[in-house]
Every structure is written in C-alpha cells, then in structure tokens.
Design an enzyme around this catalytic site. Structure first.
Site, PDB file in Angstrom:
ATOM      1  N   VAL A   1       0.844  -1.123   0.014  1.00  0.00           N
ATOM      2  CA  VAL A   1       0.128   0.026   0.152  1.00  0.00           C
ATOM      3  C   VAL A   1       0.890   1.223   0.043  1.00  0.00           C
ATOM      4  O   VAL A   1       2.101   1.158   0.340  1.00  0.00           O
ATOM      5  CB  VAL A   1      -1.027   0.173   1.109  1.00  0.00           C
ATOM      6  CG1 VAL A   1      -2.013  -1.153   1.197  1.00  0.00           C
ATOM      7  CG2 VAL A   1      -0.139   0.000   2.596  1.00  0.00           C
ATOM      8  N   SER A   2       0.239   2.402  -0.466  1.00  0.00           N
ATOM      9  CA  SER A   2       1.248   3.737  -0.582  1.00  0.00           C
ATOM     10  C   SER A   2       1.493   4.216   0.661  1.00  0.00           C
ATOM     11  O   SER A   2       2.632   5.013   0.885  1.00  0.00           O
ATOM     12  CB  SER A   2       0.398   4.457  -1.459  1.00  0.00           C
ATOM     13  OG  SER A   2       0.466   3.653  -2.722  1.00  0.00           O
ATOM     14  N   THR A   3       0.519   4.185   1.640  1.00  0.00           N
ATOM     15  CA  THR A   3       0.723   4.999   2.748  1.00  0.00           C
ATOM     16  C   THR A   3       0.389   4.272   4.090  1.00  0.00           C
ATOM     17  O   THR A   3       0.001   3.319   3.956  1.00  0.00           O
ATOM     18  CB  THR A   3      -0.249   6.261   2.831  1.00  0.00           C
ATOM     19  OG1 THR A   3      -1.489   5.912   2.873  1.00  0.00           O
ATOM     20  CG2 THR A   3      -0.209   7.384   1.592  1.00  0.00           C
TER      21      THR A   3
ATOM     22  N   GLN B   1      -2.976   3.404   5.289  1.00  0.00           N
ATOM     23  CA  GLN B   1      -3.949   2.353   4.370  1.00  0.00           C
ATOM     24  C   GLN B   1      -3.544   0.961   4.974  1.00  0.00           C
ATOM     25  O   GLN B   1      -2.457   0.581   5.696  1.00  0.00           O
ATOM     26  CB  GLN B   1      -3.475   2.506   2.911  1.00  0.00           C
ATOM     27  CG  GLN B   1      -3.668   3.797   2.393  1.00  0.00           C
ATOM     28  CD  GLN B   1      -3.289   3.523   0.804  1.00  0.00           C
ATOM     29  OE1 GLN B   1      -2.071   3.072   0.671  1.00  0.00           O
ATOM     30  NE2 GLN B   1      -4.224   3.865  -0.058  1.00  0.00           N
TER      31      GLN B   1
END
Length: 182
Positions: free
Chosen positions: A8-10, A13
């Site tokens: 996931v990007s962050t 998340q």
C-alpha cells in the site's frame, strides 16, 4: 512455491485485504510493505521478495499496480523474474500468468493501459489545480514553517544552520523562508 507481495502507498492504509487474498491463494511466503509504488527504488520488501524467489516459484500479487506503476518498471521486473525461471501471477486479473504466452501478452496490454490511465489522471489533476488557481480557490499547501520566526532568529544574529536546528527544520527551508520575504 507461491510467494506473495503486498503493498500500500501510505502508512494509513491497510494491507489486510491483500494479505488475506494472498494467504487464500496459497502463498507460502508473503512480503509486504507500506511504500509508494511510483518507483521500485526504496521498496526493500519488493527487493527481498525478488531475491527470495527461485526457479519454479511464482510471484503473486493481488493487482498489477501493487507491483509497479509504470509499464517500464513492470516489464523490467517481469523480465528479471523470467530470467530466474520465476512465473508471475496476478489474482484480480486472473488471466495474467506469465507461464503462458497469452498471459504474457495480456500483461503487456494491461500494463500499457494502466500507465495510460495514470497519465490521464495526473493530467486531469493538473488541469483541476490550474482552474482552481485561476479562480483564486487553490492556494497550495499551507505553510509549515513560520517565516517570521526564521527572520526573528536571523535578526538576533543566528546563522542558517543554527536557525534550522532551533526550529527543527531543514537548512534549505530557512533560506527559502528568508528569500520569500513573507
């Protein structure tokens, strides 16, 4: 052996949905991380997964964009896997299985479409920001550095490094604040 990779990007998340899907698919080993997918740089768990897989293994992801955001990165990764004798499988785009020629073809087509969609999304975002700026609605991100505090410390005779240290900011930020004259 099925080897899973989740991303996931962050940090806000959750990886839970991807991890459950990879476990349900029968992955024996799963590597996961919370990092931007805009580049393969700095994605240590991806590097670990790519180092871990051996001839005959299959690297599994839930969606193509979990592995790569550009067609170039995707093709580079798939080429490296292929050279090691490792197959690639994508769970949500189930026809993508690089152990078949149809899967390889579909992978190339979908990677190109995904990159095209990302470019269009960025273009729309830029257009929206420009419209908002011209309407006076978009002012950019709020300042995180108090320029008046920077100037006050400079007026007390402190240098850039000392100001940065006192305020807990980067030295370059001190010089930008001084140059902006806000």
């Amino acid at each position: 052996m099925l080897v899973g990779y989740a991303r996931v990007s962050t940090s806000s998340q959750s990886l839970d949905v991807q991890l459950e899907a990879l476990q349900s698919a029968g992955c024996d080993e799963i590597f996961s991380e919370k990092r931007s997918g805009s580049s393969t740089t700095g994605r240590d768990e991806l590097k670990n997964a790519l180092s871990f897989v051996r001839k005959g293994d299959t690297l599994v992801v839930t969606r193509l964009d979990r592995l790569a955001r550009s067609a170039a990165d995707l093709h580079s990764t798939i080429k490296m896997l292929s050279e090691k004798g490792v197959a690639f499988q994508c769970l949500q785009q189930s026809s993508i299985d690089t152990s078949t020629s149809t899967g390889k073809l579909l992978l190339g087509v979908l990677a190109s479409i995904a990159e095209f969609e990302a470019d269009i999304r960025r273009e729309r975002q830029r257009e929206g920001i420009e419209r908002a700026k011209s309407a006076g609605v978009y002012k950019g991100r709020k300042a995180t550095i108090d320029a008046s505090a920077v100037r006050a410390l400079r007026d007390q005779g402190l240098g850039g490094t000392e100001i940065a240290s006192k305020l807990g900011i980067a030295r370059a930020s001190v010089y930008r604040a001084l140059a902006s004259g806000e």
